[in-house]
Design an enzyme around this catalytic site. Structure first.
Site, PDB file in Angstrom:
ATOM      1  N   CYS A  41      45.173  15.377  -4.601  1.00  0.00           N
ATOM      2  CA  CYS A  41      45.568  15.053  -3.229  1.00  0.00           C
ATOM      3  C   CYS A  41      45.106  16.125  -2.252  1.00  0.00           C
ATOM      4  CB  CYS A  41      47.069  14.863  -3.131  1.00  0.00           C
ATOM      5  SG  CYS A  41      48.039  16.305  -3.625  1.00  0.00           S
ATOM      6  N   GLU A  60      55.491  13.788  -0.822  1.00  0.00           N
ATOM      7  CA  GLU A  60      54.240  14.550  -0.924  1.00  0.00           C
ATOM      8  C   GLU A  60      53.148  13.514  -1.118  1.00  0.00           C
ATOM      9  OE1 GLU A  60      51.048  15.767  -1.877  1.00  0.00           O
ATOM     10  OE2 GLU A  60      51.818  16.272  -3.867  1.00  0.00           O
TER      11      GLU A  60
END
Length: 484
Positions: free
Chosen positions: A292, A258
């Site tokens: 993010c 991720e």
């Protein structure tokens, strides 16, 4: 044992001390994790579920200790730290529920006549044509059942980032426990203290010794674990550069990545501009923009660009900047001075290349003032890379197709957002824009923790979200029974 001081990114005060693991301690932790896996894999579902549910209850009781630790070591504003704890409670509770129902499925084996005919033989082993079979023979052929079951795969190496030192750890640890694996966790070097609190909490909830090991260690030792074949999987959240390096050296084990993003938001002419502006500020500059899936690039239809930008600037100016340990602060420091210098350098480079600063200010230590830039273009780091700071770019577009093309013109593809009341555009966007998640009438920062979460392109592969992570952390064994 050697220890290391963990410092506040805001003022440098000591938050706590963390033991530093050497090679011998890394080896011992792996051995303990292997032994714990043999216990975990045999635990009934309800036991694993009860451990996770008890952990959620304990986290509710110890909420403020976690909040102050997160705010202290990560520099996260208090209300955001409280939100992170609430999400972790949900994550643990949801993992408990998934642990009870996670299983396999029956796989139908009587779907094709040709396969039946091919598989059917007489007593001499010769094929029998389907037309020559009587009803009882057909029934016997039907009496095969296929059962697909999922099993835990082994010790998991989890490597987590600094920006969510509790919830992004729980995203790895809770699914692993739910499915019956053990975990060795390397937390971010800046924020290991929250992980220690979580480890204690899980032990108090009944997690077997060794099922969660925490190692605050050097990069070379972490790389040695990535290469170590005793781990069945590496689950990593962090930068794209480090993530793809991990994939290169991980060998044959499973890898889930991720990674980063530079989230885009498209604002159409029919959008609720007040909502769009408010959400873009929340998703772009609060907590120093260290998400993010944060908002970085905003594309606004030309006819409403001036009005939207004015609303955006008004809300950016209203953000309170300062000490994250004080109530009401929206924007504290980024994680360290080096990150602050990098972010400020990218802002300065963009302005030197022709970008216009609509709002901003001088850096103070690790605190970057919320910054809004316009007239940015490809080739500028603030457009092409992941800023991971409180920086927004705002540019206009003419056609919706142009907006989606520009939003998708990135090496990243984690999540995106768009504001429109035209659902046709939403379906067009999800077909043409390669992102792991698209939020309509919201920003990419929106995430409910049971959603499938992960990216396309350099944003990684694999999915988090409890059930999806459990699938990643397990594998299938298929059983076929002939009961004719």
């Amino acid at each position: 044992m050697k220890t290391e001081k963990i410092l506040s990114p805001f003022d440098g005060r000591v938050i706590g001390e963390m033991p530093v693991s050497d090679a011998a301690e890394v080896e011992s932790a792996i051995v303990r994790s292997q032994a714990a896996f043999q216990k975990m894999r045999k635990l009934p579902r309800f036991v694993r579920a009860d451990i996770l549910l008890k952990a959620a209850e304990l986290l509710k009781e110890r909420r403020e200790e976690f909040v102050t630790t997160i705010a202290g070591e990560a520099g996260k504003p208090l209300y955001d730290a409280r939100g992170e704890v609430s999400r972790a409670i949900f994550n643990l509770t949801n993992a408990a529920a998934e642990a009870r129902r996670f299983g396999g499925e029956e796989v139908p084996l009587d779907m094709d006549a040709g396969v039946f005919e091919y598989q059917t033989t007489d007593s001499q082993g010769r094929p029998i044509a389907l037309a020559d079979l009587d009803s009882e023979a057909l029934n016997r052929m039907r009496r095969r059942i296929g059962i697909s079951r999922r099993f835990p795969i082994g010790p998991i190496l989890a490597i987590s980032p600094f920006n969510f030192p509790l919830n992004l750890v729980v995203h790895k640890v809770a699914p692993a426990i739910a499915v019956g694996n053990s975990v060795v966790l390397k937390p971010a070097p800046q924020t290991p203290l929250t992980s220690v609190l979580l480890q204690r909490l899980l032990r108090d909830a009944g997690l077997p010794d060794g099922a969660l090991e925490i190692l605050h260690c050097s990069v070379p030792l972490a790389e040695s674990m990535v290469r170590d074949e005793r781990f069945a999987m590496v689950s990593f959240t962090g930068s794209a550069k480090v993530g793809w390096h991990i994939k290169d050296i991980a060998g044959r084990k499973k890898v889930a990545l991720e990674l980063g993003g530079n989230g885009a938001v498209v604002v159409a002419e029919d959008a609720d501009l007040d909502l769009a502006a408010a959400r873009c500020v929340r998703g772009g500059v609060v907590y120093g923009g260290q998400y993010c899936i944060g908002v970085q690039r905003i594309l606004v239809q030309q006819s409403v660009a001036e009005a939207f930008t004015a609303k955006l600037i008004e809300r950016v100016r209203a953000c309170k900047v300062g000490d994250p340990m004080q109530e009401g602060v929206d924007v504290g420091p980024v994680i360290d001075q080096g990150s602050a210098l990098r972010i400020q350098g990218w802002i300065d480079e963009a302005v030197a290349a022709g970008a216009v600063m609509l709002h901003g200010g001088p850096r103070v230590g690790a605190v970057i003032q919320p910054t809004v830039l316009t007239n940015t273009a490809k080739g500028m780091k603030v457009e092409d890379e992941e800023v991971f700071g409180p920086v927004l770019t705002v540019n206009s577009y003419d056609s919706f197709e142009e907006a989606i093309a520009r939003a998708g013109d990135s090496k990243y593809g984690l999540q995106g957002g768009m504001f429109t009341n035209d659902l046709r555009r939403a379906f067009q966007a999800i077909e043409d824009w390669d992102v792991g998640g698209l939020m309509v009438n919201d920003v990419p920062i929106y995430r409910i923790d049971n959603m499938p979460f992960g990216g396309w392109k350099e944003s990684g592969f694999g999915r988090e979200g409890t059930k999806y992570a459990m699938e990643e952390m397990s594998d299938i064994k298929h059983l076929v029974i002939n009961y004719a």
